[in-house]
Design a protein around this motif. Structure first.
Motif, PDB file in Angstrom:
ATOM      1  N   ILE A 182       0.864  -1.188   0.000  1.00 42.63           N
ATOM      2  CA  ILE A 182       0.000   0.000   0.000  1.00 42.63           C
ATOM      3  C   ILE A 182       0.902   1.240   0.000  1.00 42.63           C
ATOM      4  N   ASP A 183       0.672   2.128  -0.940  1.00 38.44           N
ATOM      5  CA  ASP A 183       1.542   3.309  -1.075  1.00 38.44           C
ATOM      6  C   ASP A 183       0.674   4.570  -1.119  1.00 38.44           C
ATOM      7  N   ILE A 184       1.056   5.564  -0.337  1.00 35.70           N
ATOM      8  CA  ILE A 184       0.302   6.825  -0.343  1.00 35.70           C
ATOM      9  C   ILE A 184       0.597   7.570  -1.646  1.00 35.70           C
ATOM     10  N   ASP A 185      -0.460   8.082  -2.265  1.00 29.50           N
ATOM     11  CA  ASP A 185      -0.297   8.744  -3.566  1.00 29.50           C
ATOM     12  C   ASP A 185       0.246  10.169  -3.401  1.00 29.50           C
ATOM     13  N   HIS A 186       1.148  10.523  -4.293  1.00 29.44           N
ATOM     14  CA  HIS A 186       1.706  11.880  -4.355  1.00 29.44           C
ATOM     15  C   HIS A 186       2.119  12.397  -2.985  1.00 29.44           C
ATOM     16  N   PHE A 187       2.803  11.569  -2.234  1.00 32.40           N
ATOM     17  CA  PHE A 187       3.150  11.975  -0.876  1.00 32.40           C
ATOM     18  C   PHE A 187       4.282  12.991  -0.867  1.00 32.40           C
ATOM     19  N   LYS A 188       5.091  12.963  -1.891  1.00 30.30           N
ATOM     20  CA  LYS A 188       6.163  13.968  -1.984  1.00 30.30           C
ATOM     21  C   LYS A 188       5.538  15.370  -2.062  1.00 30.30           C
ATOM     22  N   GLN A 189       4.495  15.455  -2.897  1.00 36.38           N
ATOM     23  CA  GLN A 189       3.817  16.757  -3.025  1.00 36.38           C
ATOM     24  C   GLN A 189       3.172  17.178  -1.698  1.00 36.38           C
ATOM     25  N   TYR A 190       2.645  16.179  -0.993  1.00 35.61           N
ATOM     26  CA  TYR A 190       2.011  16.475   0.306  1.00 35.61           C
ATOM     27  C   TYR A 190       3.047  17.071   1.260  1.00 35.61           C
ATOM     28  N   ASN A 191       4.206  16.420   1.334  1.00 41.27           N
ATOM     29  CA  ASN A 191       5.287  16.932   2.197  1.00 41.27           C
ATOM     30  C   ASN A 191       5.728  18.318   1.741  1.00 41.27           C
ATOM     31  N   ASP A 192       5.869  18.472   0.424  1.00 43.94           N
ATOM     32  CA  ASP A 192       6.334  19.753  -0.106  1.00 43.94           C
ATOM     33  C   ASP A 192       5.357  20.864   0.243  1.00 43.94           C
ATOM     34  N   GLY A 195       4.870  20.421   4.643  1.00 42.19           N
ATOM     35  CA  GLY A 195       6.056  20.230   5.489  1.00 42.19           C
ATOM     36  C   GLY A 195       6.112  18.809   6.043  1.00 42.19           C
ATOM     37  N   HIS A 196       7.311  18.425   6.454  1.00 43.96           N
ATOM     38  CA  HIS A 196       7.567  17.040   6.857  1.00 43.96           C
ATOM     39  C   HIS A 196       6.816  16.628   8.123  1.00 43.96           C
ATOM     40  N   LEU A 197       6.653  17.581   9.062  1.00 40.92           N
ATOM     41  CA  LEU A 197       5.988  17.212  10.327  1.00 40.92           C
ATOM     42  C   LEU A 197       4.522  16.873  10.103  1.00 40.92           C
ATOM     43  N   GLY A 199       3.430  15.849   7.311  1.00 41.58           N
ATOM     44  CA  GLY A 199       3.540  14.579   6.576  1.00 41.58           C
ATOM     45  C   GLY A 199       3.601  13.395   7.538  1.00 41.58           C
ATOM     46  N   ASP A 200       4.373  13.584   8.601  1.00 34.80           N
ATOM     47  CA  ASP A 200       4.475  12.518   9.616  1.00 34.80           C
ATOM     48  C   ASP A 200       3.108  12.223  10.235  1.00 34.80           C
ATOM     49  N   ASP A 201       2.361  13.287  10.524  1.00 33.70           N
ATOM     50  CA  ASP A 201       1.030  13.085  11.121  1.00 33.70           C
ATOM     51  C   ASP A 201       0.129  12.305  10.170  1.00 33.70           C
ATOM     52  N   ALA A 222       2.142  -3.559   8.487  1.00 34.25           N
ATOM     53  CA  ALA A 222       3.485  -3.096   8.858  1.00 34.25           C
ATOM     54  C   ALA A 222       3.869  -1.936   7.956  1.00 34.25           C
ATOM     55  N   ARG A 223       4.792  -1.120   8.455  1.00 41.66           N
ATOM     56  CA  ARG A 223       5.342  -0.062   7.595  1.00 41.66           C
ATOM     57  C   ARG A 223       6.503  -0.690   6.830  1.00 41.66           C
ATOM     58  N   TYR A 224       6.405  -0.627   5.515  1.00 41.21           N
ATOM     59  CA  TYR A 224       7.400  -1.279   4.662  1.00 41.21           C
ATOM     60  C   TYR A 224       8.605  -0.374   4.462  1.00 41.21           C
ATOM     61  N   GLY A 225       8.350   0.921   4.605  1.00 40.70           N
ATOM     62  CA  GLY A 225       9.415   1.917   4.421  1.00 40.70           C
ATOM     63  C   GLY A 225       8.787   3.184   3.904  1.00 40.70           C
ATOM     64  N   GLY A 226       9.359   4.357   4.222  1.00 43.04           N
ATOM     65  CA  GLY A 226       8.844   5.627   3.702  1.00 43.04           C
ATOM     66  C   GLY A 226       7.341   5.730   3.848  1.00 43.04           C
ATOM     67  N   GLU A 227       6.658   5.947   2.722  1.00 42.40           N
ATOM     68  CA  GLU A 227       5.199   6.098   2.758  1.00 42.40           C
ATOM     69  C   GLU A 227       4.514   4.826   2.254  1.00 42.40           C
ATOM     70  N   ALA A 294      -1.265  -0.154 -10.457  1.00 39.18           N
ATOM     71  CA  ALA A 294      -2.281   0.734  -9.859  1.00 39.18           C
ATOM     72  C   ALA A 294      -1.854   2.191  -9.980  1.00 39.18           C
ATOM     73  N   LYS A 295      -0.557   2.431  -9.796  1.00 36.11           N
ATOM     74  CA  LYS A 295      -0.047   3.810  -9.944  1.00 36.11           C
ATOM     75  C   LYS A 295      -0.197   4.263 -11.398  1.00 36.11           C
ATOM     76  N   GLN A 296       0.192   3.354 -12.303  1.00 36.13           N
ATOM     77  CA  GLN A 296       0.137   3.680 -13.736  1.00 36.13           C
ATOM     78  C   GLN A 296      -1.277   3.979 -14.201  1.00 36.13           C
ATOM     79  N   GLY A 298      -3.617   5.360 -12.672  1.00 36.10           N
ATOM     80  CA  GLY A 298      -4.212   6.609 -12.190  1.00 36.10           C
ATOM     81  C   GLY A 298      -4.241   6.774 -10.690  1.00 36.10           C
ATOM     82  N   ARG A 299      -3.764   5.793  -9.915  1.00 36.93           N
ATOM     83  CA  ARG A 299      -3.716   5.862  -8.439  1.00 36.93           C
ATOM     84  C   ARG A 299      -5.114   5.756  -7.825  1.00 36.93           C
ATOM     85  N   ASN A 300      -5.190   5.808  -6.481  1.00 36.86           N
ATOM     86  CA  ASN A 300      -6.446   5.690  -5.734  1.00 36.86           C
ATOM     87  C   ASN A 300      -7.219   4.444  -6.169  1.00 36.86           C
TER      88      ASN A 300
HETATM   89  N1  LIG Z   1       6.818  13.127   6.356  1.00 34.91           N
HETATM   90  C1  LIG Z   1       7.440  12.006   5.966  1.00 34.91           C
HETATM   91  N2  LIG Z   1       7.647  11.763   4.684  1.00 34.91           N
HETATM   92  C2  LIG Z   1       8.248  10.626   4.314  1.00 34.91           C
HETATM   93  C3  LIG Z   1       8.682   9.693   5.246  1.00 34.91           C
HETATM   94  N3  LIG Z   1       9.231   8.662   4.568  1.00 34.91           N
HETATM   95  C4  LIG Z   1       9.148   8.951   3.249  1.00 34.91           C
HETATM   96  N4  LIG Z   1       8.567  10.158   3.077  1.00 34.91           N
HETATM   97  C5  LIG Z   1       8.345  10.875   1.857  1.00 34.91           C
HETATM   98  O1  LIG Z   1       7.477  10.196   0.989  1.00 34.91           O
HETATM   99  C6  LIG Z   1       7.686  10.733  -0.334  1.00 34.91           C
HETATM  100  C7  LIG Z   1       7.608   9.623  -1.331  1.00 34.91           C
HETATM  101  O2  LIG Z   1       7.721  10.195  -2.593  1.00 34.91           O
HETATM  102  P1  LIG Z   1       7.703   9.383  -3.949  1.00 34.91           P
HETATM  103  O3  LIG Z   1       8.399   8.070  -3.749  1.00 34.91           O
HETATM  104  O4  LIG Z   1       8.180  10.276  -5.041  1.00 34.91           O
HETATM  105  O5  LIG Z   1       6.188   8.990  -4.156  1.00 34.91           O
HETATM  106  P2  LIG Z   1       4.892   9.879  -4.207  1.00 34.91           P
HETATM  107  O6  LIG Z   1       5.180  11.341  -4.178  1.00 34.91           O
HETATM  108  O7  LIG Z   1       3.974   9.397  -3.121  1.00 34.91           O
HETATM  109  O8  LIG Z   1       4.291   9.532  -5.611  1.00 34.91           O
HETATM  110  P3  LIG Z   1       3.517   8.232  -6.054  1.00 34.91           P
HETATM  111  O9  LIG Z   1       3.899   7.129  -5.109  1.00 34.91           O
HETATM  112  O10 LIG Z   1       3.955   7.951  -7.440  1.00 34.91           O
HETATM  113  O11 LIG Z   1       2.062   8.546  -5.964  1.00 34.91           O
HETATM  114  C8  LIG Z   1       9.054  11.428  -0.305  1.00 34.91           C
HETATM  115  O12 LIG Z   1       8.862  12.808  -0.381  1.00 34.91           O
HETATM  116  C9  LIG Z   1       9.605  11.067   1.049  1.00 34.91           C
HETATM  117  O13 LIG Z   1      10.392  12.097   1.600  1.00 34.91           O
HETATM  118  C10 LIG Z   1       8.472   9.994   6.634  1.00 34.91           C
HETATM  119  O14 LIG Z   1       8.815   9.228   7.532  1.00 34.91           O
HETATM  120  N5  LIG Z   1       7.840  11.153   6.936  1.00 34.91           N
END
Ligand SMILES: Nc1nc2c(ncn2[C@@H]2O[C@H](COP(=O)(O)OP(=O)(O)OP(=O)(O)O)[C@@H](O)[C@H]2O)c(=O)[nH]1
Length: 306
Positions: A182-192, A195-197, A199-201, A222-227, A294-296, A298-300
């Motif tokens: 399971i992967d959160i969509d566009h999470f990089k944009q969400y953090n950008d 902000g990272h904090l 994002g953590d919430d 389980a958390r597999y890594g990152g998002e 699933a990403k290809q 269109g996500r969600n």
């Molecule tokens: N806040 C926060 N961000 C995290 C953590 N681990 C990973 N990330 C962020 O998750 C984002 C993952 O980005 P990408 O791999 O490009 O994926 P995405 O933006 O979700 O795009 P798609 O998966 O293609 O929908 C990166 O910006 C990471 O910095 C964390 O512990 N906390």
């Protein structure tokens, strides 16, 4: 956080389960009379039966006779210690053997203690209590090493271990097993954007929501890594796993976590699903391929391996 994990092996002492192994039922009866009021007692009258009971019921402690026909206690203990699924269950030998060399053989087999027959009730009660306490502490430490610090769900290390053990269980019971990545969509944009904090919430909320969505006791998130998260679903075929994936998509959407730069305006997830009854299949790779699709597409959404 640890309580939240609902680990089956982290029972409190009064709820502890003890397996008594002896080829003479009368000896089991004696121990039952000493410990039966405080603990749940399971019984086995042979080594192979003891191993089966361990795998099925995961007792907290085993009290094992040494001399038994067919397969003695030493061999049974060694087999337990060599099997990662049940190796952590402590074994105390209860035996009438007197020689030092015989006692040494018990330690060498992997026992944590040794009690002489005829059993002194007070000694038995106190030794059992001491070892159950140690076991509980060891379980707690093990579980802490398996928890993801940010989200409170299991970490990748535990996922690998759990998947391995559940594949073995499902193989033995001839049941299917499924996993989801399971992967959160566009999470990089969400953090950008936030902000990272923040994002953590969001990661914490998503983790808790996924955990609440999986309802069977053997299901694991389980958390597999990152998002990225992963879910192990024992005794589940691809139809069942797809059903749960659909529920997870809705549950995450219902959280309504604002995500202005995503197409839905809310945080969403994509899921890759794979199930098998071929226990050598690399399920993680199959699910990952489906996540990519699933990403290809269109996500969600979720995609299921054929
Ligand atoms: N806040 C926060 N961000 C995290 C953590 N681990 C990973 N990330 C962020 O998750 C984002 C993952 O980005 P990408 O791999 O490009 O994926 P995405 O933006 O979700 O795009 P798609 O998966 O293609 O929908 C990166 O910006 C990471 O910095 C964390 O512990 N906390």
């Amino acid at each position: 956080m640890i309580n939240d994990l609902n680990l089956s092996h982290m029972q409190s002492l009064p709820n502890a389960t003890i397996l008594v192994v002896d080829d003479q039922p009368i000896n089991i009866q004696v121990i039952y009379q000493i410990l039966g009021e405080q603990y749940q007692i399971l019984m086995a009258t042979s080594g192979p039966e003891a191993i089966n009971v361990c795998k099925k019921s995961m007792p907290d402690l085993v009290l094992m006779d040494v001399v038994m026909p067919e397969q003695d206690g030493l061999t049974t203990c060694k087999l337990m210690k060599a099997d990662s699924e049940i190796a952590n269950i402590p074994v105390i030998f209860v035996t009438g053997l007197q020689q030092q060399s015989e006692e040494n053989a018990c330690w060498d087999a992997g026992a944590v203690d040794f009690i002489q027959k005829p059993v002194n009730p007070s000694t038995l009660q106190n030794r059992v209590k001491a070892h159950l306490t140690l076991k509980r502490q060891a379980d707690l430490l093990r579980s802490m090493a398996y928890v993801d610090g940010l989200t409170g769900v299991y970490n990748r290390r535990y996922f690998e271990k759990y998947l391995h053990s559940q594949v073995a269980v499902c193989k033995r019971l001839q049941q299917p097993i499924a996993i989801m990545i399971i992967d959160i969509d566009h999470f990089k944009q969400y953090n950008d954007h936030f902000g990272h904090l923040v994002g953590d919430d969001a990661l914490k909320l998503v983790a808790q929501c996924l955990k609440n969505s999986s309802q069977r006791p053997a299901d694991l998130v389980a958390r597999y890594g990152g998002e990225e998260f992963v879910c192990v679903l024992p005794n589940t075929d691809s139809t069942g796993a797809a059903h749960l994936a659909a529920q997870m998509l809705v549950a995450i959407s219902d959280l309504a976590i604002e995500h202005p730069t995503s197409t839905t305006g809310k945080v969403s997830i994509s899921i890759g699903v794979a199930a098998t009854t071929n226990y050598t299949t690399n399920l993680t790779q199959l699910a990952d391929e489906q996540l990519y699709l699933a990403k290809q597409q269109g996500r969600n959404r979720y995609c299921v391996a054929p």
